[in-house]
Write a protein that holds these residues in place. Structure first.
Motif, PDB file in Angstrom:
ATOM      1  N   THR A 163      18.155 -33.218  34.785  1.00 18.57           N
ATOM      2  CA  THR A 163      18.400 -32.491  36.029  1.00 18.57           C
ATOM      3  C   THR A 163      18.443 -33.443  37.218  1.00 18.57           C
ATOM      4  O   THR A 163      19.199 -33.244  38.173  1.00 18.57           O
ATOM      5  CB  THR A 163      17.306 -31.430  36.258  1.00 18.57           C
ATOM      6  OG1 THR A 163      17.349 -30.466  35.195  1.00 18.57           O
ATOM      7  CG2 THR A 163      17.496 -30.719  37.580  1.00 18.57           C
ATOM      8  N   LYS A 239      18.380 -30.705  44.119  1.00 19.31           N
ATOM      9  CA  LYS A 239      18.231 -30.533  42.676  1.00 19.31           C
ATOM     10  C   LYS A 239      16.863 -29.950  42.330  1.00 19.31           C
ATOM     11  O   LYS A 239      16.555 -29.729  41.154  1.00 19.31           O
ATOM     12  CB  LYS A 239      18.401 -31.880  41.958  1.00 19.31           C
ATOM     13  CG  LYS A 239      19.792 -32.477  42.076  1.00 19.31           C
ATOM     14  CD  LYS A 239      19.887 -33.787  41.324  1.00 19.31           C
ATOM     15  CE  LYS A 239      21.278 -34.376  41.441  1.00 19.31           C
ATOM     16  NZ  LYS A 239      22.276 -33.532  40.764  1.00 19.31           N
ATOM     17  N   GLU A 242      16.821 -26.670  40.251  1.00 21.50           N
ATOM     18  CA  GLU A 242      17.075 -26.896  38.825  1.00 21.50           C
ATOM     19  C   GLU A 242      15.873 -27.563  38.150  1.00 21.50           C
ATOM     20  O   GLU A 242      15.547 -27.262  36.997  1.00 21.50           O
ATOM     21  CB  GLU A 242      18.307 -27.778  38.645  1.00 21.50           C
ATOM     22  CG  GLU A 242      19.603 -27.154  39.139  1.00 21.50           C
ATOM     23  CD  GLU A 242      20.750 -28.143  39.035  1.00 21.50           C
ATOM     24  OE1 GLU A 242      21.053 -28.569  37.909  1.00 21.50           O
ATOM     25  OE2 GLU A 242      21.328 -28.494  40.075  1.00 21.50           O
TER      26      GLU A 242
END
Length: 332
Positions: A163, A239, A242
């Protein structure tokens, strides 16, 4: 419309959108993290959820505390509670110094496991009794309280690294290693600084046929630091959602959301220091035909004193039992 008002609109409106957007994203992350922790929380089953080595419960805001990180391998046993721990890292947090110490405990360490009342490898404790048995074993071994635990399986580790678009790490030597599906020699890395994906980072963290358990522990500590640096970098800000998903699907922890928020001060402190600590020893086969890592007693005592001092605990302890003089809520 005046020239000044035009420029106010040109500059102000986009700025307002950014501020609202960031605020909304922050709120989104807050709610997402709260839900993730709520779904992942699993108490240890200890009385008042407090270590027997404490006189009373601790609070990360006011006290120096410890967290045991447990990495489990589910490839051999699909029932996670009956899997062996593949990595054990005990972290102690000191509020006054804004510092963290990370101790990697070799998985083959020969220790007493209270759950089964016998000596065996420390990584067997999780198989016999999950996080609770692992915590009891670590506390009995080091006489350092374990206040919280966080357990993650290999899939979570891989997902987090992927990720984040991988991490940069200086690989010490050429390795051939199995992947998370036990596909033999499917991971091949050459020495040198390079970009690693999740499977590659896991293979490097797990391998132990090229050096020693102590060296393996040091690699794991450095890899965790690399992941932490990547998570807190500006490039990873968007990010985080995620990353939270990747962690949440594979995490079990005794930490509540409020507990995690209490640790925020460490992450926001630019002067925070992270120090790695290791146990020396030697390995060999015993009468049962199995290979064990025997911890050097002097090294063990030095680590005990180091971690207890970091938690502001008394250094002089009795190893035969837990009875000690009371000293606030930081001793036993």
């Amino acid at each position: 419309m005046s020239r000044r008002k035009k420029w106010t609109l040109i500059i102000g409106i986009p700025l307002l959108i950014i501020i609202v957007g960031v605020g909304s994203y922050a709120g989104y992350l807050y709610n997402k993290t709260e839900n993730m922790v709520s779904n992942s929380q699993e108490k240890t089953g200890r009385e008042n959820e407090t270590s027997e080595l404490r006189n009373e419960a601790v609070n990360p805001v006011e006290d120096n505390v410890s967290v045991l990180f447990i990495g489990v391998d589910n490839s051999e046993f699909r029932n996670e509670k009956q899997s062996r721990s593949d990595a054990l890292i005990l972290a102690t947090f000191n509020k006054q110094n804004s510092s963290v110490k990370l101790l990697s405990i070799p998985r083959d360490s020969y220790v007493y496991v209270p759950e089964v009342d016998r000596y065996t490898k420390i990584n067997h404790a999780h198989f016999f009794g999950g996080p609770k048995a692992t915590i009891e074993t670590v506390e009995n071994f080091l006489h350092v309280p374990v206040d919280y635990y966080a357990k993650m399986n290999f899939e979570g580790f891989i997902d987090v690294v992927n990720t984040l678009d991988g991490i940069t790490y200086d690989v010490p030597y050429e390795i051939w290693e199995s992947d998370s599906e036990d596909d033999k020699n499917s991971i091949h890395l050459m020495p040198g600084e390079q970009h690693l994906n999740g499977e590659e980072a896991l293979a490097l963290a797990r391998t132990r046929k090229y050096d020693s358990d102590v060296a393996r522990g040091k690699r794991q500590q450095q890899i965790l630091k690399s992941i932490a640096n990547k998570v807190t970098s500006a490039s990873s800000v968007f990010k985080l959602g995620e990353t939270i998903d990747a962690i949440g699907d594979n995490l079990t922890t005794s930490l509540s959301f409020d507990d995690m928020k209490d640790f925020l001060s460490y992450g926001l402190d630019e002067s925070i220091s992270i120090e790695t600590v290791n146990l020396d020893g030697s390995g060999g086969y015993m009468e049962d035909g199995l290979w064990y890592y025997q911890i050097d007693e002097e090294s063990k005592q030095n680590v005990q004193a180091d971690l207890r001092g970091h938690l502001n605990l008394k250094e002089n302890i009795q190893t035969s039992d837990y009875a000690q003089e009371e000293e606030g809520n930081s001793t036993y």
